[in-house]
Design a protein around this motif. Structure first.
Motif, PDB file in Angstrom:
ATOM      1  N   LEU A 197      -6.072 -33.994 -34.382  1.00 33.61           N
ATOM      2  CA  LEU A 197      -7.104 -32.965 -34.465  1.00 33.61           C
ATOM      3  C   LEU A 197      -8.511 -33.538 -34.553  1.00 33.61           C
ATOM      4  N   PRO A 198      -8.810 -34.460 -35.469  1.00 28.64           N
ATOM      5  CA  PRO A 198     -10.177 -34.993 -35.497  1.00 28.64           C
ATOM      6  C   PRO A 198     -10.552 -35.734 -34.229  1.00 28.64           C
ATOM      7  N   ARG A 199      -9.589 -36.383 -33.568  1.00 32.42           N
ATOM      8  CA  ARG A 199      -9.900 -37.053 -32.302  1.00 32.42           C
ATOM      9  C   ARG A 199     -10.345 -36.039 -31.249  1.00 32.42           C
ATOM     10  N   ARG A 200      -9.612 -34.949 -31.148  1.00 32.14           N
ATOM     11  CA  ARG A 200      -9.977 -33.923 -30.169  1.00 32.14           C
ATOM     12  C   ARG A 200     -11.320 -33.292 -30.522  1.00 32.14           C
ATOM     13  N   ALA A 201     -11.556 -33.063 -31.818  1.00 30.63           N
ATOM     14  CA  ALA A 201     -12.813 -32.466 -32.240  1.00 30.63           C
ATOM     15  C   ALA A 201     -13.987 -33.403 -31.947  1.00 30.63           C
ATOM     16  N   LEU A 202     -13.803 -34.695 -32.198  1.00 31.29           N
ATOM     17  CA  LEU A 202     -14.855 -35.665 -31.908  1.00 31.29           C
ATOM     18  C   LEU A 202     -15.136 -35.710 -30.410  1.00 31.29           C
ATOM     19  N   GLY A 203     -14.096 -35.697 -29.606  1.00 25.38           N
ATOM     20  CA  GLY A 203     -14.274 -35.727 -28.157  1.00 25.38           C
ATOM     21  C   GLY A 203     -15.066 -34.540 -27.655  1.00 25.38           C
ATOM     22  N   PRO A 261       7.709  -3.848 -21.422  1.00 22.15           N
ATOM     23  CA  PRO A 261       8.189  -5.247 -21.382  1.00 22.15           C
ATOM     24  C   PRO A 261       7.113  -6.273 -21.733  1.00 22.15           C
ATOM     25  N   TYR A 262       6.463  -6.091 -22.887  1.00 17.69           N
ATOM     26  CA  TYR A 262       5.469  -7.074 -23.299  1.00 17.69           C
ATOM     27  C   TYR A 262       6.131  -8.436 -23.457  1.00 17.69           C
ATOM     28  N   GLY A 263       5.458  -9.480 -23.025  1.00 16.67           N
ATOM     29  CA  GLY A 263       5.944 -10.843 -23.203  1.00 16.67           C
ATOM     30  C   GLY A 263       6.836 -11.352 -22.103  1.00 16.67           C
ATOM     31  N   LEU A 264       7.477 -10.468 -21.352  1.00 18.00           N
ATOM     32  CA  LEU A 264       8.439 -10.922 -20.344  1.00 18.00           C
ATOM     33  C   LEU A 264       7.739 -11.582 -19.162  1.00 18.00           C
ATOM     34  N   ASN A 265       6.618 -11.014 -18.736  1.00 20.67           N
ATOM     35  CA  ASN A 265       5.883 -11.630 -17.638  1.00 20.67           C
ATOM     36  C   ASN A 265       5.244 -12.942 -18.049  1.00 20.67           C
ATOM     37  N   ALA A 266       4.847 -13.031 -19.302  1.00 18.12           N
ATOM     38  CA  ALA A 266       4.200 -14.255 -19.791  1.00 18.12           C
ATOM     39  C   ALA A 266       5.191 -15.403 -19.903  1.00 18.12           C
ATOM     40  N   GLY A 267       6.467 -15.099 -20.128  1.00 15.71           N
ATOM     41  CA  GLY A 267       7.444 -16.152 -20.377  1.00 15.71           C
ATOM     42  C   GLY A 267       7.319 -16.655 -21.806  1.00 15.71           C
ATOM     43  N   SER A 268       8.202 -17.550 -22.193  1.00 12.64           N
ATOM     44  CA  SER A 268       8.174 -18.099 -23.554  1.00 12.64           C
ATOM     45  C   SER A 268       6.928 -18.955 -23.751  1.00 12.64           C
ATOM     46  N   PHE A 269       6.361 -18.889 -24.957  1.00 13.23           N
ATOM     47  CA  PHE A 269       5.197 -19.727 -25.270  1.00 13.23           C
ATOM     48  C   PHE A 269       5.108 -19.936 -26.775  1.00 13.23           C
ATOM     49  N   VAL A 270       4.283 -20.904 -27.154  1.00 12.11           N
ATOM     50  CA  VAL A 270       4.064 -21.235 -28.559  1.00 12.11           C
ATOM     51  C   VAL A 270       2.566 -21.283 -28.805  1.00 12.11           C
ATOM     52  N   LEU A 271       2.139 -20.735 -29.942  1.00 12.99           N
ATOM     53  CA  LEU A 271       0.739 -20.791 -30.357  1.00 12.99           C
ATOM     54  C   LEU A 271       0.628 -21.609 -31.639  1.00 12.99           C
ATOM     55  N   PHE A 272      -0.276 -22.583 -31.641  1.00 12.71           N
ATOM     56  CA  PHE A 272      -0.526 -23.411 -32.816  1.00 12.71           C
ATOM     57  C   PHE A 272      -1.884 -23.039 -33.409  1.00 12.71           C
ATOM     58  N   SER A 273      -1.916 -22.767 -34.703  1.00 11.85           N
ATOM     59  CA  SER A 273      -3.173 -22.548 -35.411  1.00 11.85           C
ATOM     60  C   SER A 273      -3.283 -23.605 -36.506  1.00 11.85           C
ATOM     61  N   PHE A 274      -4.524 -24.026 -36.805  1.00 12.31           N
ATOM     62  CA  PHE A 274      -4.730 -25.174 -37.682  1.00 12.31           C
ATOM     63  C   PHE A 274      -5.672 -24.852 -38.831  1.00 12.31           C
ATOM     64  N   PRO A 275      -5.502 -25.561 -39.946  1.00 15.49           N
ATOM     65  CA  PRO A 275      -6.441 -25.392 -41.064  1.00 15.49           C
ATOM     66  C   PRO A 275      -7.722 -26.158 -40.774  1.00 15.49           C
ATOM     67  N   PRO A 276      -8.807 -25.880 -41.517  1.00 13.93           N
ATOM     68  CA  PRO A 276     -10.036 -26.661 -41.340  1.00 13.93           C
ATOM     69  C   PRO A 276      -9.781 -28.134 -41.665  1.00 13.93           C
ATOM     70  N   LEU A 277     -10.471 -29.021 -40.966  1.00 10.07           N
ATOM     71  CA  LEU A 277     -10.358 -30.439 -41.269  1.00 10.07           C
ATOM     72  C   LEU A 277     -10.901 -30.691 -42.678  1.00 10.07           C
ATOM     73  N   PRO A 278     -10.241 -31.566 -43.454  1.00 10.86           N
ATOM     74  CA  PRO A 278     -10.572 -31.691 -44.883  1.00 10.86           C
ATOM     75  C   PRO A 278     -11.981 -32.179 -45.189  1.00 10.86           C
ATOM     76  N   THR A 279     -12.516 -33.099 -44.398  1.00 15.02           N
ATOM     77  CA  THR A 279     -13.841 -33.651 -44.707  1.00 15.02           C
ATOM     78  C   THR A 279     -14.950 -32.863 -44.037  1.00 15.02           C
ATOM     79  N   SER A 280     -14.869 -32.713 -42.730  1.00 19.68           N
ATOM     80  CA  SER A 280     -15.930 -32.028 -41.984  1.00 19.68           C
ATOM     81  C   SER A 280     -15.858 -30.515 -42.119  1.00 19.68           C
ATOM     82  N   LYS A 281     -14.685 -29.985 -42.523  1.00 18.69           N
ATOM     83  CA  LYS A 281     -14.446 -28.541 -42.614  1.00 18.69           C
ATOM     84  C   LYS A 281     -14.534 -27.854 -41.252  1.00 18.69           C
TER      85      LYS A 281
END
Length: 293
Positions: free
Chosen positions: A7-13, A218-238
């Motif tokens: 996460l911090p690597r992606r945020a820095l980039g 048929p909600y979701g059927l056209n989209a197919g299977s998927f996963v959503l990731f949510s993250f907490p704030p980074l501890p130092t930079s917030k």
């Protein structure tokens, strides 16, 4: 953090790219300022593993005309990268031989997330699979694997499920009723799997909701299977890391990070929630299906 600084690597980039583009510089020009190769600088902006030095970041902040707060954020993120995982590895490195190419990125995201939503139209998500259910899936998808290789793959799946014991982790499984109806491994395996889902649904960190087969919309059927990731704030930079969407295919996984793309999946997940049974009604349905096995 045990996510290998993902996460911090992606945020820095992202932050460096924003400042560089605002300054109107190319990556090649930026690499000369930081005194690293263009390839190394490109890896930094891509959020990939590359050594990041404060001296180079300060030089970049100078040429980018960064504000004091922007400079501080760059240095804080670099500190997070160094402090998060000195070895640059996660637990899954010990299972390199059993992990599909590129799946280590998925595991890093999963490990770093505090909320994962998984919409599945055909199979039980990995975090809720029994060993026997996953073994049947593995035999079907990797038929040439030896018994030892199969067991290593299963070990990875079981190890991932330790996440469900974390106090700060929530897993939301949205499943079609068809997931309960497929005879993966035979009736005994499916009965055990459904009973396992019922047991897991009682955990405070897990919510399982079923979309019944008779649902008209048929909600979701056209989209197919998927996963959503949510993250907490980074501890130092917030800094609040934006969510990531993932879709798996036969030729590999597709990760989506653009807000416009992720929003589409977030909205689809919300529509699916509207037509899914409540958690308690879903548990009743699973009990009924288990009795019929």
């Amino acid at each position: 953090m045990s996510n290998g600084s993902t996460l911090p690597r992606r945020a820095l980039g992202r932050q460096l790219r924003k400042l560089r583009e605002r300054a109107g510089l190319t990556q090649s020009a930026a690499s000369r300022v930081a005194e690293i190769s263009p390839q190394s600088y490109g890896r930094i902006e891509d959020g990939r593993v590359t050594k990041v030095m404060d001296l180079g970041l300060n030089a970049l902040a100078n040429v980018y005309n960064a504000s004091d707060s922007e400079r501080r954020l760059l240095l804080d993120l670099a500190q997070e990268i160094r402090a998060s995982s000195p070895s640059g590895s996660g637990w899954w490195r010990a299972y390199d031989d059993a992990i599909a190419k590129g799946f280590d990125h998925y595991l890093a995201l999963e490990e770093a997330a505090n909320w994962v939503t998984s919409w599945q139209t055909a199979v039980v998500p990995g975090l809720l699979q029994t060993r026997e259910y996953r073994r049947a899936l593995t035999w079907a998808t990797v038929p040439d694997s030896s018994p030892d290789e199969t067991e290593r793959i299963l070990d990875v799946v079981m190890r991932r499920q330790d996440l469900l014991q974390r106090d700060d982790f929530r897993f939301e499984a949205l499943l079609t009723e068809a997931v309960l109806g497929y005879g993966v491994g035979g009736s005994a395996v499916m009965e055990g799997q459904i009973k396992h889902l019922i047991e897991r649904s009682e955990d405070s960190s897990v919510e399982i909701r079923i979309v019944p087969s008779e649902q008209d919309i048929p909600y979701g059927l056209n989209a197919g299977s998927f996963v959503l990731f949510s993250f907490p704030p980074l501890p130092t930079s917030k800094l609040q890391e934006p969510p990531v969407a993932y879709m798996e295919g036969l030729s590999g996984g597709l990760y989506m990070e653009r807000a416009s793309e992720v929003d589409k999946y977030s909205q689809e997940a919300q529509r699916i929630r509207h037509v899914a049974l409540s958690a308690s009604a879903s548990r009743d349905l699973m009990l009924q299906v288990a009795k019929e096995q």
